[in-house]
Structures are given as structure tokens and as C-alpha cells.
Design a protein around this motif. Structure first.
Motif, PDB file in Angstrom:
ATOM      1  N   VAL A   1      -8.237  56.696 -17.410  1.00  0.00           N
ATOM      2  CA  VAL A   1      -8.596  56.505 -16.012  1.00  0.00           C
ATOM      3  C   VAL A   1     -10.036  56.919 -15.741  1.00  0.00           C
ATOM      4  O   VAL A   1     -10.747  56.259 -14.969  1.00  0.00           O
ATOM      5  CB  VAL A   1      -7.611  57.272 -15.103  1.00  0.00           C
ATOM      6  N   GLU A   2     -10.498  58.015 -16.351  1.00  0.00           N
ATOM      7  CA  GLU A   2     -11.869  58.464 -16.091  1.00  0.00           C
ATOM      8  C   GLU A   2     -12.895  57.436 -16.559  1.00  0.00           C
ATOM      9  O   GLU A   2     -13.949  57.289 -15.938  1.00  0.00           O
ATOM     10  CB  GLU A   2     -12.119  59.825 -16.741  1.00  0.00           C
ATOM     11  N   GLU A   3     -12.609  56.755 -17.666  1.00  0.00           N
ATOM     12  CA  GLU A   3     -13.521  55.692 -18.103  1.00  0.00           C
ATOM     13  C   GLU A   3     -13.579  54.589 -17.054  1.00  0.00           C
ATOM     14  O   GLU A   3     -14.651  54.051 -16.753  1.00  0.00           O
ATOM     15  CB  GLU A   3     -13.064  55.111 -19.440  1.00  0.00           C
ATOM     16  N   ALA A   4     -12.433  54.246 -16.511  1.00  0.00           N
ATOM     17  CA  ALA A   4     -12.397  53.214 -15.480  1.00  0.00           C
ATOM     18  C   ALA A   4     -13.195  53.652 -14.250  1.00  0.00           C
ATOM     19  O   ALA A   4     -13.955  52.862 -13.674  1.00  0.00           O
ATOM     20  CB  ALA A   4     -10.954  52.909 -15.100  1.00  0.00           C
ATOM     21  N   ARG A   5     -13.056  54.911 -13.856  1.00  0.00           N
ATOM     22  CA  ARG A   5     -13.828  55.418 -12.712  1.00  0.00           C
ATOM     23  C   ARG A   5     -15.325  55.371 -12.996  1.00  0.00           C
ATOM     24  O   ARG A   5     -16.137  55.047 -12.112  1.00  0.00           O
ATOM     25  CB  ARG A   5     -13.396  56.840 -12.375  1.00  0.00           C
ATOM     26  N   ASN A   6     -15.720  55.696 -14.223  1.00  0.00           N
ATOM     27  CA  ASN A   6     -17.133  55.640 -14.584  1.00  0.00           C
ATOM     28  C   ASN A   6     -17.665  54.214 -14.497  1.00  0.00           C
ATOM     29  O   ASN A   6     -18.800  53.983 -14.050  1.00  0.00           O
ATOM     30  CB  ASN A   6     -17.343  56.195 -15.998  1.00  0.00           C
TER      31      ASN A   6
ATOM     32  N   HIS B   1     -14.338  39.631 -12.017  1.00  0.00           N
ATOM     33  CA  HIS B   1     -14.103  39.512 -13.462  1.00  0.00           C
ATOM     34  C   HIS B   1     -15.078  40.432 -14.192  1.00  0.00           C
ATOM     35  O   HIS B   1     -16.220  40.079 -14.433  1.00  0.00           O
ATOM     36  CB  HIS B   1     -14.301  38.060 -13.904  1.00  0.00           C
ATOM     37  N   VAL B   2     -14.595  41.629 -14.543  1.00  0.00           N
ATOM     38  CA  VAL B   2     -15.443  42.618 -15.210  1.00  0.00           C
ATOM     39  C   VAL B   2     -14.556  43.540 -16.037  1.00  0.00           C
ATOM     40  O   VAL B   2     -13.503  43.981 -15.578  1.00  0.00           O
ATOM     41  CB  VAL B   2     -16.301  43.399 -14.185  1.00  0.00           C
ATOM     42  N   HIS B   3     -14.990  43.820 -17.273  1.00  0.00           N
ATOM     43  CA  HIS B   3     -14.195  44.611 -18.213  1.00  0.00           C
ATOM     44  C   HIS B   3     -14.632  46.072 -18.303  1.00  0.00           C
ATOM     45  O   HIS B   3     -13.922  46.894 -18.880  1.00  0.00           O
ATOM     46  CB  HIS B   3     -14.248  43.990 -19.607  1.00  0.00           C
ATOM     47  N   GLY B   4     -15.806  46.397 -17.773  1.00  0.00           N
ATOM     48  CA  GLY B   4     -16.269  47.772 -17.824  1.00  0.00           C
ATOM     49  C   GLY B   4     -17.762  47.849 -17.624  1.00  0.00           C
ATOM     50  O   GLY B   4     -18.430  46.873 -17.262  1.00  0.00           O
TER      51      GLY B   4
END
Length: 394
Positions: free
Chosen positions: A76-81, A62-65
Motif C-alpha cells: 500500500v505504501e508504494e501505491a501511496r508514493n 491508466h497508470v501503473h505507478g
């Protein structure tokens, strides 16, 4: 075949002092204590850990970022970061949580994140909202909440092409119990949270297949001596996993201790519920359609006292559990790794230091701070690693 020596191996049933562990390819090949001799391992290197702890890689369900990236950004790049940031803190398996939005927006985010699930970067997608109670909405936009009508639930699950692994909903809503059964029958984890459900309603949801209590106590009807509520229902039922945000703000350490006494480490999943500001300075940040303020590590909906996720990392969650709550490290490691792996149906591959399982592990010093992280047999933090996040198969 890399060999880690002079380690304190953290196993579910205790510590192995002066232990060793070797890997071959993506998996743990062998491990043991001082009474056994490890293989020489000349090809992969020798690592003298000087008594550091070795724990299984953390599993955050359970994590949003984090690290300046949000899973609900549509980028997608934000998610990869975000994945790379949490990986540096020991999270080797991560499930992306979304926040409440319009169905069309959520469909788009889910489809984008599904690509990362298919690539092995994410373990799955968790939908937190929009099927939650207005009275317990927390940091979710109340104007976008809706009843979990079967058509809407199916629409979002379909958008994930099999990547949606968990959905949090309020079972007391009109179609709440029906949606719970629908999800369970489809092989998606039904979680109850952001809910005003009574004790009876929560138990009905469990009977219909609900198996996770989303960040127990938070955004949930509290325990009352004449109306026990969903917390008590979750703690009583052996088949239910309970999430805890153990950052010292969401739940008091004494209450965390009480939950361990009631449910045990085998049912408690430490989570971060982190948002993009984790690892970033204080300030104002977006959280879905809302704005939140971060001050001293606490995240609140702008202009209110409402907690809105966290800036927690899994290594800090484990450290708080050991040092502030007094849980032995081997039990805290169960809650940080094995229990969430069991909840996600992945415990045959990850969650413990065990021969044949994936070589996902974290090296911690005496203060329980991260020294190095290995994912699928490769150092991804410390030990001369690069920041590359390898694609894997779950």
C-alpha cells in the motif's frame, strides 16, 4: 475563501484572460473574467497568478505507478508514493492499473488497492490483463494470460468490493464477447486492448458494451486498407473513448493529430501508462513478473525493443499535445481532464473549472510547466503546500 486572480482560466470553449476563481471548502464557489468583480475573500488568502494558466486537475485513467512505487507491488505504501508523485505533476484523480499476474496474486493486489479506493486516494482499479491476446501481449507475461471465462472475471471483480472500475480484454478470445457484456451489465467499463481483433470483432464488442479503446494503436492490430481493425472501429463509434500515450514514442505526433481530427478531444483521453520508474533514474525495474529497462525515458522489456509502459506524467502529456501536436490548450485540457472524467462517470464532479465542482486545479506557467496543484480546495503542491495526499470522496 481563497481567491485566485490574474489567471488565464482554461475552459472547454476557450480561455478567459485576466480571470479569477474562488473556492469554498472542497469546491469551486465562483469564477469569472475581468468584467466581473470577484469576492474579497479575506479569510482564505489572495493569490495573484500573474497570467499563469489554470486548468482542471488531470484525470489519469491508466497508470501503473511512479515515483518508485508500483500499484501491482502488493504494498500500500508504494501505491501511496505513486499517487503522491503523480499528484505533484497535476494528476488529482488517478486510477490504479494492474498488470497480468496469477489470479491469486491479482486478487491480493486488488483487495489491497480497494482499501485506497475506499479511502478516496484512488478513483478505482483498472485490470490490464490477464484477459488479453498472446499475440499482442506487449509487456505482459504470456505464460500468465488466460481466456476471460465468466468465473475468472467475476472472481477478480468481486475481490475489489466495487473498486474495479475498468477491465481491458481482447474481445476475440473465446469468452471475450461474453465477458464484455458481463462487465458492462455489472457497471464495470469494458475496454478492448492488447488485441488482434478484426474490425468486425471490435464492432461486436462495442455492440456488447465496450466503451474504451486501451492505448489506441499500441498492442493492437494495426490499420490496413482491407482490414481496418479495432483502431478504425474505435474511431468511428461516437460512444467509444480512445486512450493515447502521447510521449512522442508510443504514437507519432502526426498520428495523434490524425486521431484528434477523427475523434475530437471529447473522445480522446490522454493517459500516462506510467510505471514505477516515472520520476526515477534510468536502469532496470520490475513490471509485474517481468523486468524492464529504462533508457532516456523509454521503457522496454529487458533485452527487447518492446515498449513497456512509460515514464510519462500528465503535465508532459498535455504539453506534448499542445506543443508537438498543435492542439489548442483548451482542447488538450479536455483530453487530460474532462474526457477521462466522462469515461469514468465522474464528469458531474470533476473535469472542468465550473462552479459547484470540486476545486481540483493545476496552475501552469507559460511553458505549461506545473507551478502549483490544488486538490479539493487545498494546495498539495506549490503555494506553500505539504506533500500530504488528502483523502477525498468521489
Amino acid at each position: 475563501m481563497p481567491v485566485l486572480r490574474q489567471a488565464r482560466l482554461v475552459l472547454p470553449d476557450g480561455l478567459v484572460e485576466n480571470g479569477w476563481l474562488c473556492t469554498e471548502g472542497e469546491r469551486i464557489a465562483a469564477l469569472g473574467g475581468p468584467q466581473q468583480l470577484p469576492p474579497p475573500g479575506p479569510d482564505g488568502g489572495q493569490y495573484n497568478l500573474s497570467g499563469h494558466y489554470v486548468v482542471p486537475g488531470f484525470v489519469d485513467m491508466h497508470v501503473h505507478g511512479g515515483g518508485g512505487g508500483a500499484f501491482s507491488s502488493g504494498r500500500v505504501e508504494e501505491a501511496r508514493n505513486a499517487v503522491a508523485f503523480h499528484l505533484s505533476h497535476g494528476t488529482t484523480t488517478i486510477m490504479a492499473s494492474t498488470v497480468t499476474g496469477a489470479l491469486a496474486d491479482l486478487e491480493r493486489y486488488i483487495a489491497e488497492l480497494a482499501e485506497l479506493v475506499e479511502d478516496g486516494v484512488l478513483a478505482g482499479i483498472h485490470l490490464e490483463g490477464p484477459f488479453i491476446a498472446r499475440s499482442r501481449c506487449g509487456a505482459h507475461d504470456p505464460n500468465l494470460l488466460r481466456d476471460p471465462e465468466p468465473a475468472a472475471v467475476r472472481r477478480l471483480v468481486k475481490a475489489g468490493r466495487g473498486a474495479v472500475r475498468m477491465v481491458t480484454l481482447a474481445p476475440e478470445l473465446e469468452h471475450g464477447l461474453e465477458a464484455t457484456g458481463l462487465l458492462a451489465d455489472a457497471g464495470v467499463i469494458a475496454a478492448f486492448g492488447h488485441t488482434d481483433a478484426t474490425y468486425a470483432e471490435a464492432n461486436h464488442a462495442i455492440a456488447r458494451g465496450a466503451r474504451v479503446a486501451t492505448h489506441v494503436f499500441n498492442a493492437m492490430r494495426p490499420v490496413h486498407h482491407r482490414e481496418p481493425g479495432p483502431v478504425t472501429a474505435a474511431l468511428e463509434q461516437e460512444e467509444v473513448f480512445v486512450e493515447i500515450v502521447n510521449d512522442g514514442m508510443h504514437v507519432h505526433p502526426s498520428v495523434v493529430h490524425l486521431v484528434y481530427a477523427a475523434a475530437g478531444a471529447h473522445r480522446i483521453a490522454l493517459i500516462t501508462d506510467a510505471m514505477e520508474a516515472a520520476g526515477s533514474p534510468d536502469g532496470r525495474y520490475p513490471l509485474g513478473p517481468l523486468t524492464v529497462e529504462v533508457s532516456g525515458g523509454a521503457v522496454r522489456v529487458a533485452g527487447t525493443d518492446t515498449l513497456a509502459g512509460s515514464t510519462l506524467t500528465m503535465d508532459n502529456a498535455l504539453r506534448n499535445t499542445v506543443l508537438s501536436v498543435g492542439v489548442p490548450i483548451e482542447q488538450a485540457a479536455v483530453s487530460a481532464s474532462l474526457t477521462p472524467a466522462r469515461a469514468l462517470g465522474l464528469a458531474d464532479r470533476i473535469g472542468t473549472l465550473e462552479t459547484g465542482k470540486y476545486a481540483d486545479l493545476v496552475v501552469l506557467d507559460d511553458d505549461l510547466r506545473v507551478v502549483a496543484v490544488m486538490r479539493r480546495g487545498r494546495w498539495v503542491h506549490g503555494m506553500g503546500a505539504t506533500a500530504h495526499v488528502p483523502a477525498v470522496t468521489l
